[in-house]
Design an enzyme around this catalytic site. Sequence first.
Site, PDB file in Angstrom:
ATOM      1  N   ARG A 152       0.849  -1.193   0.000  1.00  0.00           N
ATOM      2  CA  ARG A 152       0.000   0.000   0.000  1.00  0.00           C
ATOM      3  C   ARG A 152       0.886   1.245   0.000  1.00  0.00           C
ATOM      4  O   ARG A 152       2.047   1.200   0.413  1.00  0.00           O
ATOM      5  CB  ARG A 152      -0.914   0.011   1.224  1.00  0.00           C
ATOM      6  CG  ARG A 152      -1.804  -1.221   1.356  1.00  0.00           C
ATOM      7  CD  ARG A 152      -2.569  -1.184   2.680  1.00  0.00           C
ATOM      8  NE  ARG A 152      -3.467  -2.328   2.835  1.00  0.00           N
ATOM      9  CZ  ARG A 152      -3.154  -3.456   3.469  1.00  0.00           C
ATOM     10  NH1 ARG A 152      -1.942  -3.601   4.001  1.00  0.00           N
ATOM     11  NH2 ARG A 152      -4.033  -4.445   3.578  1.00  0.00           N
ATOM     12  N   LYS A 174      -1.594  -2.683   8.233  1.00  0.00           N
ATOM     13  CA  LYS A 174      -2.710  -2.276   9.081  1.00  0.00           C
ATOM     14  C   LYS A 174      -2.619  -2.971  10.433  1.00  0.00           C
ATOM     15  O   LYS A 174      -2.247  -4.137  10.517  1.00  0.00           O
ATOM     16  CB  LYS A 174      -4.033  -2.617   8.398  1.00  0.00           C
ATOM     17  CG  LYS A 174      -4.310  -1.781   7.150  1.00  0.00           C
ATOM     18  CD  LYS A 174      -5.660  -2.103   6.562  1.00  0.00           C
ATOM     19  CE  LYS A 174      -5.972  -1.212   5.365  1.00  0.00           C
ATOM     20  NZ  LYS A 174      -7.295  -1.501   4.788  1.00  0.00           N
ATOM     21  N   HIS A 245      -2.636   2.429  -5.807  1.00  0.00           N
ATOM     22  CA  HIS A 245      -3.356   1.180  -5.542  1.00  0.00           C
ATOM     23  C   HIS A 245      -3.553   0.369  -6.821  1.00  0.00           C
ATOM     24  O   HIS A 245      -3.734  -0.854  -6.756  1.00  0.00           O
ATOM     25  CB  HIS A 245      -4.708   1.482  -4.892  1.00  0.00           C
ATOM     26  CG  HIS A 245      -5.069   0.531  -3.794  1.00  0.00           C
ATOM     27  ND1 HIS A 245      -4.366   0.468  -2.602  1.00  0.00           N
ATOM     28  CD2 HIS A 245      -6.041  -0.416  -3.701  1.00  0.00           C
ATOM     29  CE1 HIS A 245      -4.900  -0.463  -1.830  1.00  0.00           C
ATOM     30  NE2 HIS A 245      -5.910  -1.020  -2.470  1.00  0.00           N
ATOM     31  N   ARG A 248      -0.962  -2.147  -7.035  1.00  0.00           N
ATOM     32  CA  ARG A 248      -1.266  -3.245  -6.099  1.00  0.00           C
ATOM     33  C   ARG A 248      -2.249  -4.223  -6.754  1.00  0.00           C
ATOM     34  O   ARG A 248      -2.085  -5.444  -6.660  1.00  0.00           O
ATOM     35  CB  ARG A 248      -1.845  -2.652  -4.810  1.00  0.00           C
ATOM     36  CG  ARG A 248      -2.247  -3.661  -3.729  1.00  0.00           C
ATOM     37  CD  ARG A 248      -2.607  -2.869  -2.464  1.00  0.00           C
ATOM     38  NE  ARG A 248      -3.318  -3.646  -1.459  1.00  0.00           N
ATOM     39  CZ  ARG A 248      -2.731  -4.385  -0.524  1.00  0.00           C
ATOM     40  NH1 ARG A 248      -1.409  -4.489  -0.502  1.00  0.00           N
ATOM     41  NH2 ARG A 248      -3.449  -5.027   0.383  1.00  0.00           N
ATOM     42  N   HIS A 271      -3.748  -9.071   3.576  1.00  0.00           N
ATOM     43  CA  HIS A 271      -5.190  -9.153   3.813  1.00  0.00           C
ATOM     44  C   HIS A 271      -5.465 -10.073   4.996  1.00  0.00           C
ATOM     45  O   HIS A 271      -4.942 -11.188   5.051  1.00  0.00           O
ATOM     46  CB  HIS A 271      -5.919  -9.712   2.583  1.00  0.00           C
ATOM     47  CG  HIS A 271      -6.043  -8.734   1.461  1.00  0.00           C
ATOM     48  ND1 HIS A 271      -6.273  -9.109   0.153  1.00  0.00           N
ATOM     49  CD2 HIS A 271      -5.975  -7.375   1.444  1.00  0.00           C
ATOM     50  CE1 HIS A 271      -6.337  -8.030  -0.612  1.00  0.00           C
ATOM     51  NE2 HIS A 271      -6.158  -6.976   0.146  1.00  0.00           N
ATOM     52  N   TYR A 280      -9.795 -10.521  -6.845  1.00  0.00           N
ATOM     53  CA  TYR A 280      -8.873 -10.620  -7.976  1.00  0.00           C
ATOM     54  C   TYR A 280      -9.133 -11.861  -8.819  1.00  0.00           C
ATOM     55  O   TYR A 280      -8.771 -11.890  -9.994  1.00  0.00           O
ATOM     56  CB  TYR A 280      -7.424 -10.590  -7.478  1.00  0.00           C
ATOM     57  CG  TYR A 280      -7.102  -9.293  -6.795  1.00  0.00           C
ATOM     58  CD1 TYR A 280      -7.024  -8.101  -7.520  1.00  0.00           C
ATOM     59  CD2 TYR A 280      -6.920  -9.233  -5.411  1.00  0.00           C
ATOM     60  CE1 TYR A 280      -6.765  -6.897  -6.889  1.00  0.00           C
ATOM     61  CE2 TYR A 280      -6.655  -8.035  -4.773  1.00  0.00           C
ATOM     62  CZ  TYR A 280      -6.585  -6.872  -5.516  1.00  0.00           C
ATOM     63  OH  TYR A 280      -6.341  -5.681  -4.891  1.00  0.00           O
TER      64      TYR A 280
END
Length: 300
Positions: A152, A174, A245, A248, A271, A280
């Site tokens: 990211r 995150k 992004h 990504r 994730h 995806y």
Amino acid sequence: MTPSALFHKRLIEQFTIFLSVDRGISPLSVQAYCQDVLLFLQRASIEATDRINQESVFLFVEKCHKAKESETTLARRLIALKVFFHFLKDAKMLDQQPFIEHPKIWKRLPSILSTEEVNSLLDQPLNIPNLDTHIASRDAAILYTFYATGIRVSELCDLCIGDISDDFIRVTGKGRKTRLVPISIKAKQAIDAYLSSFRDELQKKNPSEEHVFLSIRGKKLDRSCVWKRITFYAKLVTTKRISPHSLRHAFATHLLNNHADLRIIQEMLGHSRISSTEIYTHVASESLIEKFHTYHPRDI
């Protein structure tokens, strides 16, 4: 400041501490959560925690609809409220958490760059006449890092010198979770070229700076600057709306198209849920269908 505004301010301050310390959430996410919660307190006219109930949630949702907010925005606000209510209950400021039903959201599939578009994009910084060679070196390293790792933009900005090795980069994602992501030979070469030239000069302006990607003032590069650099180069190669992004998305989709395992991609992207990665597979399926209609004998 009115009594209700003061009440909101104090409640948000306590919630901020909970998110930062107890949950370990990044500053940008904390800011987003608090903005959504403050909007709830204002729109539902909450003047005390005992006014928070099912009815106040319904009122808030109704006002969001009247403001013509999208289902995605509403879903995000309700997620913030769910965390906020959990905080209030833990702090014994709320006896019972109101029930929150999340709206169903239609997920828009991301627009994916083709391999050819990515290759053209990666070549741009070093091929533009009159572009400062040092800036070109930095920007090339940024583009290669994005596409080689799928990280990211915030994760790229937070990269420090000690996070980079010959085969991996250590990424803080995150929730301040760290993960190791493999890095390609070409990306490592682009980073090394930047580190040995432009960055060494920049660090003289700010010797204590440990972040990898620096501005011309020798300070950590921020998200908005990275965004502007990526969109600048993207406009030279495609009419698609491209952001950091997008690289990504391209990273994940191109891996899938080359038969990479979905779980491995999930791990590299950071994730927490496989459902976030599964989007995806739908993009890859669309690509397959497009190729089918292009090359199948009955469609020619």
